[in-house]
Design a protein around this motif. Structure first.
Motif, PDB file in Angstrom:
ATOM      1  N   LYS A  76       0.833  -1.202   0.000  1.00  0.00           N
ATOM      2  CA  LYS A  76       0.000   0.000   0.000  1.00  0.00           C
ATOM      3  C   LYS A  76       0.870   1.256   0.000  1.00  0.00           C
ATOM      4  CE  LYS A  76      -4.056  -1.964   2.217  1.00  0.00           C
ATOM      5  NZ  LYS A  76      -4.930  -1.925   3.385  1.00  0.00           N
ATOM      6  N   ALA A 120      -9.851   8.744 -12.434  1.00  0.00           N
ATOM      7  CA  ALA A 120     -10.637   8.828 -11.199  1.00  0.00           C
ATOM      8  C   ALA A 120     -10.795   7.444 -10.563  1.00  0.00           C
ATOM      9  CB  ALA A 120     -11.997   9.447 -11.486  1.00  0.00           C
ATOM     10  N   TYR A 121     -11.043   6.420 -11.387  1.00  0.00           N
ATOM     11  CA  TYR A 121     -11.165   5.056 -10.863  1.00  0.00           C
ATOM     12  C   TYR A 121      -9.870   4.601 -10.198  1.00  0.00           C
ATOM     13  CZ  TYR A 121     -11.477   0.011 -10.639  1.00  0.00           C
ATOM     14  OH  TYR A 121     -11.436  -1.274 -10.188  1.00  0.00           O
ATOM     15  N   ILE A 123      -7.561   6.463  -8.875  1.00  0.00           N
ATOM     16  CA  ILE A 123      -7.364   7.200  -7.617  1.00  0.00           C
ATOM     17  C   ILE A 123      -8.230   6.597  -6.512  1.00  0.00           C
ATOM     18  CG2 ILE A 123      -7.789   9.422  -6.482  1.00  0.00           C
ATOM     19  CD1 ILE A 123      -6.689  10.759  -9.009  1.00  0.00           C
ATOM     20  N   VAL A 124      -9.495   6.300  -6.835  1.00  0.00           N
ATOM     21  CA  VAL A 124     -10.375   5.680  -5.835  1.00  0.00           C
ATOM     22  C   VAL A 124      -9.853   4.290  -5.472  1.00  0.00           C
ATOM     23  CG1 VAL A 124     -12.698   4.770  -5.448  1.00  0.00           C
ATOM     24  CG2 VAL A 124     -12.389   7.033  -6.462  1.00  0.00           C
ATOM     25  N   TYR A 125      -9.432   3.527  -6.480  1.00  0.00           N
ATOM     26  CA  TYR A 125      -8.910   2.186  -6.227  1.00  0.00           C
ATOM     27  C   TYR A 125      -7.650   2.237  -5.360  1.00  0.00           C
ATOM     28  CZ  TYR A 125      -6.965  -2.442  -7.100  1.00  0.00           C
ATOM     29  OH  TYR A 125      -6.440  -3.684  -6.937  1.00  0.00           O
ATOM     30  N   LEU A 127      -6.894   4.623  -3.278  1.00  0.00           N
ATOM     31  CA  LEU A 127      -7.082   5.545  -2.166  1.00  0.00           C
ATOM     32  C   LEU A 127      -6.520   5.000  -0.859  1.00  0.00           C
ATOM     33  CD1 LEU A 127      -8.211   8.299  -1.475  1.00  0.00           C
ATOM     34  CD2 LEU A 127     -10.386   7.208  -0.926  1.00  0.00           C
ATOM     35  N   ASP A 128      -6.706   3.711  -0.604  1.00  0.00           N
ATOM     36  CA  ASP A 128      -6.153   3.168   0.641  1.00  0.00           C
ATOM     37  C   ASP A 128      -4.626   3.232   0.643  1.00  0.00           C
ATOM     38  OD1 ASP A 128      -5.907   1.180  -1.276  1.00  0.00           O
ATOM     39  OD2 ASP A 128      -6.252  -0.470   0.142  1.00  0.00           O
TER      40      ASP A 128
END
Length: 189
Positions: A76, A120-121, A123-125, A127-128
């Motif tokens: 991560k 955007a996907y 970045i959201v994916y 995000l953790d």
């Protein structure tokens, strides 16, 4: 044999501050007290002087906390670093692209929308991973600020800071960072 000149503040050289003992930094001889939040000047002076005095300890603490977060969540942490680097690179490329980017968006609107949605996907994916990376960066800053705020200054701390302010000691990395951020050593007692 040629004698080397000693570095000084005038020629931009600096000296690495000594590592303070663990006893002085956080254990038995260390004294802690919640600062008076109504007297911001006194609190700011305490933080500034502790940052300068314990700077080597703070740099070591920051490295240890960053490494600890990296060891707990290595994938991560890497993905967060990668996502932030890609986002910054794309932002720089888009801001420097000027008319070419606008022309591409006008000529290929579907590709532009798809690129924005994919970005955007991702970045959201990721995000953790981004949050873990930011934790790895912000945790050392927070721990340093809390310690510098709570740690009461000792006589040695005051004497060392005064010597650096009047120029008897060489400039240190933390002093240079604080000067670059606009904190003047001359006004801090």
């Amino acid at each position: 044999m040629r004698k080397m000149a000693t570095p000084s503040k005038e020629n931009g050289a600096f000296e690495v501050a000594p590592l303070r003992s663990l006893d002085d930094f956080i254990l038995e001889s260390a004294r802690f007290q919640v600062p008076n939040f109504r007297d911001l000047d006194k609190w700011g002076k305490r933080v500034y002087n502790n940052l300068v005095y314990y700077q080597s300890n703070y740099f070591l603490l920051a490295l240890a906390l960053f490494a600890l977060v990296g060891l707990i969540h290595p994938l991560k942490m890497f993905l967060g670093l990668f996502a932030i680097a890609v986002a910054c690179s794309l932002l720089v490329a888009a801001s420097n692209g000027g008319p070419q980017v606008a022309k591409f968006k006008q000529d290929h609107p579907i590709i532009s929308v798809i690129a924005i949605l994919v970005g955007a996907y991702l970045i959201v994916y990721l995000l953790d991973g981004i949050l873990v990376f930011l934790l790895g960066i912000l945790l050392p800053f927070s721990a340093t600020f809390v310690h510098a705020s709570l740690r009461l200054r000792s006589l040695r701390n005051k004497l060392t800071n005064k010597m650096e302010q009047i120029g008897l000691k060489k400039s240190t990395p933390m002093g240079m960072i604080l000067d670059a951020l606009g904190f003047e050593a001359e006004i801090i007692d």
